[in-house]
Design an enzyme around this catalytic site. Structure first.
Site, PDB file in Angstrom:
ATOM      1  N   CYS A 140       0.835  -1.215   0.000  1.00 31.45           N
ATOM      2  CA  CYS A 140       0.000   0.000   0.000  1.00 31.45           C
ATOM      3  C   CYS A 140       0.864   1.257   0.000  1.00 31.45           C
ATOM      4  O   CYS A 140       0.608   2.202  -0.751  1.00 31.45           O
ATOM      5  CB  CYS A 140      -0.933  -0.007   1.207  1.00 31.45           C
ATOM      6  SG  CYS A 140      -0.103  -0.405   2.759  1.00 31.45           S
ATOM      7  N   HIS A 220      -2.169   5.765   6.233  1.00 28.57           N
ATOM      8  CA  HIS A 220      -0.770   6.189   6.322  1.00 28.57           C
ATOM      9  C   HIS A 220      -0.702   7.638   5.841  1.00 28.57           C
ATOM     10  O   HIS A 220      -1.610   8.141   5.167  1.00 28.57           O
ATOM     11  CB  HIS A 220       0.119   5.380   5.381  1.00 28.57           C
ATOM     12  CG  HIS A 220       0.126   3.900   5.600  1.00 28.57           C
ATOM     13  ND1 HIS A 220       0.566   3.310   6.762  1.00 28.57           N
ATOM     14  CD2 HIS A 220      -0.213   2.875   4.772  1.00 28.57           C
ATOM     15  CE1 HIS A 220       0.494   1.985   6.634  1.00 28.57           C
ATOM     16  NE2 HIS A 220       0.021   1.699   5.445  1.00 28.57           N
TER      17      HIS A 220
HETATM   18  P1  NAD Z   1      -5.620 -10.353   6.770  1.00 27.02           P
HETATM   19  O1  NAD Z   1      -5.052 -11.019   7.951  1.00 27.02           O
HETATM   20  O2  NAD Z   1      -6.641  -9.291   6.943  1.00 27.02           O
HETATM   21  O3  NAD Z   1      -6.251 -11.418   5.781  1.00 27.02           O
HETATM   22  C1  NAD Z   1      -5.581 -12.608   5.450  1.00 27.02           C
HETATM   23  C2  NAD Z   1      -6.615 -13.711   5.274  1.00 27.02           C
HETATM   24  O4  NAD Z   1      -5.955 -14.902   4.896  1.00 27.02           O
HETATM   25  C3  NAD Z   1      -7.393 -14.009   6.543  1.00 27.02           C
HETATM   26  O5  NAD Z   1      -8.763 -14.184   6.212  1.00 27.02           O
HETATM   27  C4  NAD Z   1      -6.772 -15.316   7.035  1.00 27.02           C
HETATM   28  O6  NAD Z   1      -7.713 -16.085   7.754  1.00 27.02           O
HETATM   29  C5  NAD Z   1      -6.438 -15.976   5.730  1.00 27.02           C
HETATM   30  N1  NAD Z   1      -5.399 -17.003   5.838  1.00 27.02           N
HETATM   31  C6  NAD Z   1      -4.508 -17.189   6.823  1.00 27.02           C
HETATM   32  N2  NAD Z   1      -3.733 -18.248   6.539  1.00 27.02           N
HETATM   33  C7  NAD Z   1      -4.153 -18.736   5.375  1.00 27.02           C
HETATM   34  C8  NAD Z   1      -3.752 -19.832   4.559  1.00 27.02           C
HETATM   35  N3  NAD Z   1      -2.758 -20.620   4.906  1.00 27.02           N
HETATM   36  N4  NAD Z   1      -4.414 -20.032   3.399  1.00 27.02           N
HETATM   37  C9  NAD Z   1      -5.416 -19.219   2.997  1.00 27.02           C
HETATM   38  N5  NAD Z   1      -5.848 -18.183   3.750  1.00 27.02           N
HETATM   39  C10 NAD Z   1      -5.211 -17.942   4.900  1.00 27.02           C
HETATM   40  O7  NAD Z   1      -4.377  -9.806   5.944  1.00 27.02           O
HETATM   41  P2  NAD Z   1      -4.367  -8.607   4.902  1.00 27.02           P
HETATM   42  O8  NAD Z   1      -4.190  -7.332   5.635  1.00 27.02           O
HETATM   43  O9  NAD Z   1      -5.507  -8.751   3.963  1.00 27.02           O
HETATM   44  O10 NAD Z   1      -2.996  -8.868   4.158  1.00 27.02           O
HETATM   45  C11 NAD Z   1      -2.891  -9.791   3.093  1.00 27.02           C
HETATM   46  C12 NAD Z   1      -1.684  -9.416   2.249  1.00 27.02           C
HETATM   47  O11 NAD Z   1      -1.878  -8.097   1.741  1.00 27.02           O
HETATM   48  C13 NAD Z   1      -0.353  -9.370   3.026  1.00 27.02           C
HETATM   49  O12 NAD Z   1       0.682  -9.703   2.121  1.00 27.02           O
HETATM   50  C14 NAD Z   1      -0.237  -7.906   3.397  1.00 27.02           C
HETATM   51  O13 NAD Z   1       1.092  -7.505   3.643  1.00 27.02           O
HETATM   52  C15 NAD Z   1      -0.795  -7.258   2.138  1.00 27.02           C
HETATM   53  N6  NAD Z   1      -1.309  -5.897   2.312  1.00 27.02           N
HETATM   54  C16 NAD Z   1      -2.017  -5.538   3.415  1.00 27.02           C
HETATM   55  C17 NAD Z   1      -2.469  -4.239   3.540  1.00 27.02           C
HETATM   56  C18 NAD Z   1      -3.209  -3.787   4.766  1.00 27.02           C
HETATM   57  O14 NAD Z   1      -3.081  -2.631   5.130  1.00 27.02           O
HETATM   58  N7  NAD Z   1      -3.994  -4.617   5.393  1.00 27.02           N
HETATM   59  C19 NAD Z   1      -2.235  -3.330   2.531  1.00 27.02           C
HETATM   60  C20 NAD Z   1      -1.567  -3.735   1.364  1.00 27.02           C
HETATM   61  C21 NAD Z   1      -1.094  -5.031   1.271  1.00 27.02           C
END
Ligand code: NAD
Length: 337
Positions: A140, A220
């Site tokens: 992000c 942010h």
């Molecule tokens: P999150 O924890 O909100 O969601 C992740 C999901 O994946 C959850 O529903 C979890 O239950 C599920 N999960 C966990 N283990 C799993 C597995 N083995 N197989 C399938 N599903 C599984 O996380 P998020 O914030 O959505 O982040 C996901 C990715 O996006 C990460 O790489 C993060 O760095 C990136 N990201 C996050 C943001 C943010 O601000 N939240 C912004 C940009 C990028």
């Protein structure tokens, strides 16, 4: 019609699922969950086929009365491509499964560039991912930097960038993360990883960043200083950012003086989940002093990179050769300004 699996239906995954469902050239093959929680129930109510990420847990979904269509491996059989939105580090582990299944995959910014081999931003390097098997949508923060630095580089060339990244302590739903009452240099080492991450998509840009965590969950905020190749007036920068899609100028003088007020504006726009896919730049902050450009912007971390995941699908599957055609198609479907 391309069928897209979403592995990991959390903060990013549920937004990518809705963004895919809004397009007319792709549909959601299914979404996966580890737990039968409220998000799993809502996914079913939205009409998505639900798959379990951990096969041994299927019983828990049965007990909760939440119907599942199978495991993640079953979901991959139904799809042309997968968007992996699992937590940091798990995506890279899933790569082996995708390779075995022979399915193309898009990863998120929590994965390391080297683990995936290619990174993606719709504006900076769409072409590099054309036809590739795997790519990673940059984080992000990096997406936010890229959205504004790319048009500035195109306008007048960039000699050097310095940026101070003020990062939200946690997403709104993360009740166990902090800080609650502190400012934390994070990482404490200088420079932070954000500069090198930007270079994975904006090759050759000279950038160094420092970052800190603060007690907020909303957005942010970035403070950016740019030494320019060619002299330009602040008004030319304002005009260029104003005409750049997925970037918006906001005015403190109109009551948008903080991230809280910008999030209130997103609510007024009537967006699902109050998302703000665009990068807001404070118009008053844009100034050129002694040939150096200064500006301040914010990033809605939960949603800004979501349209990039949609564009990445088109790049990997070569549905659209021209990045701007994909960007405008995605924008129209998602109501992006
Ligand atoms: P999150 O924890 O909100 O969601 C992740 C999901 O994946 C959850 O529903 C979890 O239950 C599920 N999960 C966990 N283990 C799993 C597995 N083995 N197989 C399938 N599903 C599984 O996380 P998020 O914030 O959505 O982040 C996901 C990715 O996006 C990460 O790489 C993060 O760095 C990136 N990201 C996050 C943001 C943010 O601000 N939240 C912004 C940009 C990028």
């Amino acid at each position: 019609m391309i069928s897209v699996a979403i592995n990991g239906y959390g903060t990013i995954g549920k937004r990518v699922a809705d963004a895919v469902a809004a397009q007319d050239d792709m549909k959601v093959a299914g979404v996966s969950k580890t737990k039968p929680d409220f998000e799993a129930r809502v996914a079913i109510e939205k009409g998505y086929d639900l798959y379990v990420s951990i096969p041994e847990r299927e019983k828990l979904f049965d007990e909760a009365g939440i119907p599942v269509s199978g495991t993640v491996e079953d979901m991959l059989e139904e799809a042309d491509i997968v968007v992996d939105a699992t937590p940091e580090g798990i995506g890279a582990k899933n790569l082996e499964m995708y390779r075995e299944k022979g399915i193309k995959a898009i990863f998120q910014g929590g994965e390391k560039h080297d683990a995936i081999g290619l990174s993606f931003n719709s504006f900076a390097n769409y072409d590099e991912s054309l036809g590739a098997d795997y790519t990673r949508v940059v984080s992000c923060n990096t997406t936010g930097l890229c959205r504004t630095l790319k048009p500035i580089d195109d306008l007048c060339g960039i000699k050097k960038v310095r940026a101070v990244m003020v990062r939200r302590g946690a997403d709104p739903v993360q009740v166990k993360k902090g800080p609650i009452n502190a400012i934390v240099p994070n990482p404490p080492t200088v420079p932070s990883h954000h500069g090198p991450d930007l270079k994975t998509v904006m090759k050759g840009v000279n950038i160094h960043t420092v970052a800190l965590l603060v007690p907020t969950t909303l957005m942010h905020q970035h403070n950016i200083m740019v030494e320019l190749e060619d002299p330009v007036e602040a008004d030319e920068i304002k005009a260029r950012l104003d005409e750049t899609t997925r970037v918006m100028l906001v005015r403190a003088s109109e009551g948008l003086a903080s991230t809280a007020e910008i999030m209130e504006y997103a609510k007024e726009l009537g967006r699902s989940r109050n998302d703000l896919f665009e990068i807001p730049v404070w118009e008053e902050s844009i100034n050129v002093v002694d040939g150096e450009l200064f500006y301040m912007q914010a990033v809605h971390q939960e949603s800004d990179a979501v349209p990039e995941s949609v564009d990445a699908i088109r790049a990997l599957l070569e549905l659209e050769e021209d990045n701007m055609k994909s960007i405008m198609k995605t924008n129209r479907a998602m109501g992006i300004l």
